[in-house]
Structure formats: C-alpha cells, structure tokens
Design a protein around this motif. Sequence first.
Motif, PDB file in Angstrom:
ATOM      1  N   VAL A  94     -31.142 -21.357 -12.322  1.00  0.00           N
ATOM      2  CA  VAL A  94     -30.009 -20.656 -12.962  1.00  0.00           C
ATOM      3  C   VAL A  94     -30.383 -19.215 -13.282  1.00  0.00           C
ATOM      4  N   SER A  95     -31.620 -19.002 -13.703  1.00  0.00           N
ATOM      5  CA  SER A  95     -32.041 -17.638 -14.045  1.00  0.00           C
ATOM      6  C   SER A  95     -32.118 -16.735 -12.807  1.00  0.00           C
ATOM      7  N   ALA A 101     -34.213 -26.422 -13.259  1.00  0.00           N
ATOM      8  CA  ALA A 101     -32.805 -26.034 -13.362  1.00  0.00           C
ATOM      9  C   ALA A 101     -32.681 -24.696 -14.079  1.00  0.00           C
TER      10      ALA A 101
END
Length: 83
Positions: free
Chosen positions: A80-81, A76
């Motif tokens: 997200v990065s 996750a």
Amino acid sequence: MIIAYIAGVNIIAFLIMGMDKQKAKTETYRIPERTLWGLAILGGAIGVWAGMKSFRHKTRHRSFVIGMPVLIIIQAVFVVSLF
C-alpha cells in the motif's frame, strides 16, 4: 509488474505447500521450512497461509500460525505504501 510478481510468488508458495503436504503423507524428502519462509518473505505469505488452510499443513507450528498473518500485514502495508 509488482502485481504479477506477487501473484506469481503466491501461486508458487501455495503449490509448494501442497507438495510438502504430499511429501509428509508419503514420508519422503521434505521441503525445508526455511524454503517456505523464504518464499513467504519474498512476497508469498498469502500463498503459504492459503496452503496452510487448504492442505491443513504446518497448522501446529506456532511460527507459521502466528508468523504468516503478521507477515501478511507487514507486506500489505508495504505494498500500500508503494502506491
């Protein structure tokens, strides 16, 4: 494109967990744990975890019970990065 890949690998991982549970019940040739971990590492950790919960499979294996949630968090953060 990334979302389609992640969805696909998670669906496959979930289905393979179900197949392995059926194989465990019938005592036939099993899917190796390294295959399940490989799918999880390739982005299917949520699918493996969902399969664990849905099929009550690999729930006594500490490596799966602890490892899958940790891998989900790592994945996750990575996704997200990217965005």
